[in-house]
Design a protein around this motif. Sequence first.
Motif, PDB file in Angstrom:
ATOM      1  N   GLY A  70       0.821  -1.212   0.000  1.00  0.00           N
ATOM      2  CA  GLY A  70       0.000   0.000   0.000  1.00  0.00           C
ATOM      3  C   GLY A  70       0.852   1.258   0.000  1.00  0.00           C
ATOM      4  O   GLY A  70       0.560   2.219  -0.721  1.00  0.00           O
ATOM      5  N   VAL A  71       1.915   1.249   0.792  1.00  0.00           N
ATOM      6  CA  VAL A  71       2.839   2.390   0.810  1.00  0.00           C
ATOM      7  C   VAL A  71       3.512   2.523  -0.549  1.00  0.00           C
ATOM      8  O   VAL A  71       3.593   3.625  -1.108  1.00  0.00           O
ATOM      9  N   ALA A  72       3.967   1.413  -1.100  1.00  0.00           N
ATOM     10  CA  ALA A  72       4.644   1.449  -2.399  1.00  0.00           C
ATOM     11  C   ALA A  72       3.718   1.980  -3.491  1.00  0.00           C
ATOM     12  O   ALA A  72       4.135   2.824  -4.300  1.00  0.00           O
ATOM     13  N   LEU A  73       2.484   1.527  -3.505  1.00  0.00           N
ATOM     14  CA  LEU A  73       1.544   2.000  -4.533  1.00  0.00           C
ATOM     15  C   LEU A  73       1.222   3.479  -4.355  1.00  0.00           C
ATOM     16  O   LEU A  73       1.083   4.207  -5.337  1.00  0.00           O
ATOM     17  N   GLY A  74       1.129   3.932  -3.114  1.00  0.00           N
ATOM     18  CA  GLY A  74       0.896   5.350  -2.863  1.00  0.00           C
ATOM     19  C   GLY A  74       2.060   6.197  -3.349  1.00  0.00           C
ATOM     20  O   GLY A  74       1.864   7.241  -3.988  1.00  0.00           O
ATOM     21  N   LEU A  75       3.278   5.753  -3.052  1.00  0.00           N
ATOM     22  CA  LEU A  75       4.468   6.478  -3.511  1.00  0.00           C
ATOM     23  C   LEU A  75       4.553   6.477  -5.033  1.00  0.00           C
ATOM     24  O   LEU A  75       4.898   7.492  -5.651  1.00  0.00           O
ATOM     25  N   LEU A  76       4.235   5.343  -5.644  1.00  0.00           N
ATOM     26  CA  LEU A  76       4.251   5.267  -7.104  1.00  0.00           C
ATOM     27  C   LEU A  76       3.223   6.222  -7.700  1.00  0.00           C
ATOM     28  O   LEU A  76       3.520   6.946  -8.657  1.00  0.00           O
ATOM     29  N   ASP A  77       2.030   6.240  -7.136  1.00  0.00           N
ATOM     30  CA  ASP A  77       0.983   7.149  -7.610  1.00  0.00           C
ATOM     31  C   ASP A  77       1.436   8.608  -7.497  1.00  0.00           C
ATOM     32  O   ASP A  77       1.292   9.386  -8.444  1.00  0.00           O
ATOM     33  N   ASP A  78       2.014   8.967  -6.350  1.00  0.00           N
ATOM     34  CA  ASP A  78       2.523  10.331  -6.169  1.00  0.00           C
ATOM     35  C   ASP A  78       3.624  10.634  -7.180  1.00  0.00           C
ATOM     36  O   ASP A  78       3.682  11.734  -7.742  1.00  0.00           O
ATOM     37  N   HIS A  79       4.502   9.659  -7.409  1.00  0.00           N
ATOM     38  CA  HIS A  79       5.596   9.855  -8.361  1.00  0.00           C
ATOM     39  C   HIS A  79       5.047  10.113  -9.764  1.00  0.00           C
ATOM     40  O   HIS A  79       5.504  11.033 -10.461  1.00  0.00           O
ATOM     41  N   LEU A  80       4.070   9.314 -10.162  1.00  0.00           N
ATOM     42  CA  LEU A  80       3.493   9.493 -11.499  1.00  0.00           C
ATOM     43  C   LEU A  80       2.786  10.841 -11.624  1.00  0.00           C
ATOM     44  O   LEU A  80       2.937  11.536 -12.633  1.00  0.00           O
ATOM     45  N   LYS A  81       2.020  11.211 -10.601  1.00  0.00           N
ATOM     46  CA  LYS A  81       1.242  12.450 -10.654  1.00  0.00           C
ATOM     47  C   LYS A  81       2.090  13.703 -10.566  1.00  0.00           C
ATOM     48  O   LYS A  81       1.665  14.765 -11.024  1.00  0.00           O
TER      49      LYS A  81
END
Length: 112
Positions: A70-81
């Motif tokens: 969940g943390v990894a997906l959140g960080l990935l989402d923030d990185h993409l956005k």
Amino acid sequence: MTSTLESDADETGAADHLGAHGYISDKARYLARLKRIEGQARGIHRMVDEEQYCIDILTQISAMTSALQGVALGLLDDHLKHCVVDAAKAGGGTADAKIKEASDAISRLVRS
């Protein structure tokens, strides 16, 4: 949540991480989640030390793995956005490097 362009990439694709990162506005939330995950890891350690039932330990490992994902997906989402979008707006090598960096990160997450 907006951020400044994270960095310019050199010709090898390596990033100069001097700018604000996309997750920075959620930093406190990420730190709180990571602190809970630390507690889960200590709990698993204690369970093994106390020789608790294997399935109970595996259940806790599964919960901790899910929390980390969940943390990894959140960080990935923030990185993409933030980082990737900002780099795409800048164009050129910066955009290509950020897209490759994100693709590589997604690939690592999928394999794990």
